[in-house]
Write a protein that holds these residues in place. Structure first.
Motif, PDB file in Angstrom:
ATOM      1  N   TYR A  30      -4.888   8.402  19.284  1.00 38.48           N
ATOM      2  CA  TYR A  30      -6.027   8.185  18.393  1.00 38.48           C
ATOM      3  C   TYR A  30      -6.213   9.363  17.445  1.00 38.48           C
ATOM      4  CZ  TYR A  30      -7.801   3.899  20.507  1.00 38.48           C
ATOM      5  OH  TYR A  30      -7.953   2.610  20.913  1.00 38.48           O
ATOM      6  N   CYS A  31      -5.939  10.558  17.892  1.00 33.98           N
ATOM      7  CA  CYS A  31      -6.069  11.751  17.047  1.00 33.98           C
ATOM      8  C   CYS A  31      -5.100  11.675  15.870  1.00 33.98           C
ATOM      9  CB  CYS A  31      -5.801  13.003  17.871  1.00 33.98           C
ATOM     10  SG  CYS A  31      -5.783  14.520  16.905  1.00 33.98           S
ATOM     11  N   SER A  33     -11.805   6.696  14.945  1.00 36.06           N
ATOM     12  CA  SER A  33     -10.594   6.933  15.729  1.00 36.06           C
ATOM     13  C   SER A  33     -10.654   8.306  16.407  1.00 36.06           C
ATOM     14  CB  SER A  33      -9.361   6.829  14.834  1.00 36.06           C
ATOM     15  OG  SER A  33      -8.181   7.041  15.561  1.00 36.06           O
ATOM     16  N   LEU A  34     -11.135   9.299  15.678  1.00 32.71           N
ATOM     17  CA  LEU A  34     -11.227  10.647  16.250  1.00 32.71           C
ATOM     18  C   LEU A  34     -12.325  10.742  17.296  1.00 32.71           C
ATOM     19  CD1 LEU A  34     -10.498  12.521  12.980  1.00 32.71           C
ATOM     20  CD2 LEU A  34      -9.199  12.790  15.079  1.00 32.71           C
ATOM     21  N   GLN A  35     -13.402   9.968  17.133  1.00 32.74           N
ATOM     22  CA  GLN A  35     -14.436   9.936  18.167  1.00 32.74           C
ATOM     23  C   GLN A  35     -13.873   9.321  19.445  1.00 32.74           C
ATOM     24  OE1 GLN A  35     -17.530   7.761  16.155  1.00 32.74           O
ATOM     25  NE2 GLN A  35     -18.510   9.631  15.374  1.00 32.74           N
ATOM     26  N   GLU A  36     -13.073   8.273  19.295  1.00 29.99           N
ATOM     27  CA  GLU A  36     -12.414   7.656  20.456  1.00 29.99           C
ATOM     28  C   GLU A  36     -11.454   8.655  21.104  1.00 29.99           C
ATOM     29  OE1 GLU A  36     -12.147   4.158  22.812  1.00 29.99           O
ATOM     30  OE2 GLU A  36     -13.474   4.682  21.180  1.00 29.99           O
ATOM     31  N   SER A  37     -10.755   9.404  20.272  1.00 28.25           N
ATOM     32  CA  SER A  37      -9.834  10.421  20.770  1.00 28.25           C
ATOM     33  C   SER A  37     -10.593  11.494  21.546  1.00 28.25           C
ATOM     34  CB  SER A  37      -9.089  11.044  19.595  1.00 28.25           C
ATOM     35  OG  SER A  37      -8.285  12.096  20.015  1.00 28.25           O
ATOM     36  N   GLU A  38     -11.740  11.895  21.041  1.00 28.85           N
ATOM     37  CA  GLU A  38     -12.556  12.904  21.718  1.00 28.85           C
ATOM     38  C   GLU A  38     -13.021  12.396  23.083  1.00 28.85           C
ATOM     39  OE1 GLU A  38     -16.187  14.061  19.642  1.00 28.85           O
ATOM     40  OE2 GLU A  38     -15.387  16.096  19.618  1.00 28.85           O
ATOM     41  N   LYS A  39     -13.367  11.108  23.155  1.00 28.59           N
ATOM     42  CA  LYS A  39     -13.820  10.514  24.413  1.00 28.59           C
ATOM     43  C   LYS A  39     -12.686  10.524  25.449  1.00 28.59           C
ATOM     44  CE  LYS A  39     -14.066   6.052  25.101  1.00 28.59           C
ATOM     45  NZ  LYS A  39     -14.385   4.640  24.971  1.00 28.59           N
ATOM     46  N   PHE A  40     -11.497  10.104  25.037  1.00 28.34           N
ATOM     47  CA  PHE A  40     -10.359  10.084  25.960  1.00 28.34           C
ATOM     48  C   PHE A  40      -9.929  11.494  26.340  1.00 28.34           C
ATOM     49  CE2 PHE A  40      -9.454   5.687  24.351  1.00 28.34           C
ATOM     50  CZ  PHE A  40      -9.609   5.056  25.570  1.00 28.34           C
ATOM     51  N   PHE A  41     -10.051  12.445  25.408  1.00 25.86           N
ATOM     52  CA  PHE A  41      -9.681  13.827  25.708  1.00 25.86           C
ATOM     53  C   PHE A  41     -10.615  14.401  26.764  1.00 25.86           C
ATOM     54  CE2 PHE A  41      -9.894  18.417  24.969  1.00 25.86           C
ATOM     55  CZ  PHE A  41      -8.563  18.748  25.107  1.00 25.86           C
ATOM     56  N   GLY A  75      -7.041  19.720  21.945  1.00 27.51           N
ATOM     57  CA  GLY A  75      -8.499  19.768  21.914  1.00 27.51           C
ATOM     58  C   GLY A  75      -9.028  20.351  20.613  1.00 27.51           C
ATOM     59  N   SER A  76      -8.449  21.471  20.186  1.00 24.79           N
ATOM     60  CA  SER A  76      -8.912  22.085  18.931  1.00 24.79           C
ATOM     61  C   SER A  76      -8.509  21.236  17.730  1.00 24.79           C
ATOM     62  CB  SER A  76      -8.367  23.504  18.801  1.00 24.79           C
ATOM     63  OG  SER A  76      -6.964  23.489  18.750  1.00 24.79           O
ATOM     64  N   LEU A  77      -7.369  20.556  17.793  1.00 25.48           N
ATOM     65  CA  LEU A  77      -6.934  19.690  16.697  1.00 25.48           C
ATOM     66  C   LEU A  77      -7.895  18.512  16.532  1.00 25.48           C
ATOM     67  CD1 LEU A  77      -4.678  18.997  14.622  1.00 25.48           C
ATOM     68  CD2 LEU A  77      -3.633  17.636  16.422  1.00 25.48           C
ATOM     69  N   ILE A  78      -8.301  17.908  17.641  1.00 23.81           N
ATOM     70  CA  ILE A  78      -9.252  16.791  17.579  1.00 23.81           C
ATOM     71  C   ILE A  78     -10.572  17.259  16.979  1.00 23.81           C
ATOM     72  CG2 ILE A  78     -10.639  15.217  18.979  1.00 23.81           C
ATOM     73  CD1 ILE A  78      -8.272  15.082  20.938  1.00 23.81           C
ATOM     74  N   GLU A 109     -16.382  -0.338  16.334  1.00 22.00           N
ATOM     75  CA  GLU A 109     -15.199  -0.406  17.205  1.00 22.00           C
ATOM     76  C   GLU A 109     -14.100   0.491  16.662  1.00 22.00           C
ATOM     77  OE1 GLU A 109     -13.702  -4.208  18.238  1.00 22.00           O
ATOM     78  OE2 GLU A 109     -15.678  -5.066  18.582  1.00 22.00           O
ATOM     79  N   ALA A 110     -13.337   1.050  17.584  1.00 18.97           N
ATOM     80  CA  ALA A 110     -12.212   1.904  17.192  1.00 18.97           C
ATOM     81  C   ALA A 110     -11.101   1.052  16.599  1.00 18.97           C
ATOM     82  CB  ALA A 110     -11.684   2.670  18.401  1.00 18.97           C
ATOM     83  N   PRO A 111     -10.377   1.566  15.595  1.00 18.54           N
ATOM     84  CA  PRO A 111      -9.276   0.794  15.016  1.00 18.54           C
ATOM     85  C   PRO A 111      -8.157   0.597  16.034  1.00 18.54           C
ATOM     86  CG  PRO A 111      -9.321   3.015  14.120  1.00 18.54           C
ATOM     87  CD  PRO A 111     -10.539   2.859  14.956  1.00 18.54           C
ATOM     88  N   GLN A 112      -7.459  -0.507  15.896  1.00 20.46           N
ATOM     89  CA  GLN A 112      -6.360  -0.816  16.810  1.00 20.46           C
ATOM     90  C   GLN A 112      -5.151   0.060  16.487  1.00 20.46           C
ATOM     91  OE1 GLN A 112      -6.313  -2.945  19.423  1.00 20.46           O
ATOM     92  NE2 GLN A 112      -8.507  -3.182  19.084  1.00 20.46           N
ATOM     93  N   LEU A 113      -4.519   0.527  17.532  1.00 21.28           N
ATOM     94  CA  LEU A 113      -3.299   1.326  17.364  1.00 21.28           C
ATOM     95  C   LEU A 113      -2.105   0.395  17.242  1.00 21.28           C
ATOM     96  CD1 LEU A 113      -3.837   4.053  20.087  1.00 21.28           C
ATOM     97  CD2 LEU A 113      -4.123   4.310  17.639  1.00 21.28           C
ATOM     98  N   GLU A 114      -1.175   0.771  16.386  1.00 13.88           N
ATOM     99  CA  GLU A 114       0.078   0.017  16.284  1.00 13.88           C
ATOM    100  C   GLU A 114       1.001   0.534  17.378  1.00 13.88           C
ATOM    101  OE1 GLU A 114       1.991  -0.251  12.503  1.00 13.88           O
ATOM    102  OE2 GLU A 114       0.068  -0.170  11.469  1.00 13.88           O
TER     103      GLU A 114
END
Length: 159
Positions: A2-3, A21-29, A61-64, A86-91
């Motif tokens: 997601y990042c 997408s980055l918020q979703e990435s932050e949640k998973f991180f 973590g710092s990149l996100i 909603e978070a965008p779908q990943l290909e």
């Protein structure tokens, strides 16, 4: 994923989707960080691995965080796009950078390889080989070394 997808969306001027997408990435991180710390504190045999201290994990973590701040800043004064719920779908299927695998097929058998030919390779019917037996070790006799004395007159001259 997601990042890096958020970075790609930001590059294509889709800042609202990039923020989500980055918020979703932050949640998973955050979830992965909690699991890594729990794993690092687990007692038991084996090495004491600390995945949360790994360089990739620390840099991610710092990149996100930095990319999310950049997206929010740019969306605030350039793009003014709405952040989707909603978070965008990943290909998941890559369409670049990968080569399609070639399916493996066994080659056709040659006409010379018949059941009779293959039966001739039976190792149980091989002749007894005397050369295969290990030879007894022979005793090594000591050799007398020649007595070498240093010579002063070697023929070399220093000019």
């Amino acid at each position: 994923a997601y990042c890096y997808h958020g970075q790609t969306l930001l590059a294509s001027d889709k800042c609202g989707e990039a923020i989500r997408s980055l918020q979703e990435s932050e949640k998973f991180f955050a979830k992965a960080e909690a699991l890594c710390k729990e794993y690092g504190e687990t007692k038991g045999p084996g090495t004491t691995a600390k995945p949360s201290g790994h360089l990739f994990f620390r840099k991610l973590g710092s990149l996100i965080k930095n990319t999310l701040e950049k997206c929010q800043r740019e969306n605030g004064f350039i793009y003014f796009q709405k952040v989707p719920a909603e978070a965008p779908q990943l290909e998941l299927k890559a369409n670049y950078g990968l080569v399609e695998p070639v399916p493996f097929e066994f080659p056709a058998l040659n006409a010379h390889w018949t059941p009779e030919t293959l039966a001739a390779f039976d190792l149980t019917k091989r002749p007894k080989d005397e050369a295969a037996k290990p030879k007894p070790d022979e005793e090594v006799k000591p050799l007398k070394e020649p007595d070498i004395k240093p010579q002063k007159d070697s023929g070399c001259q220093i000019s």
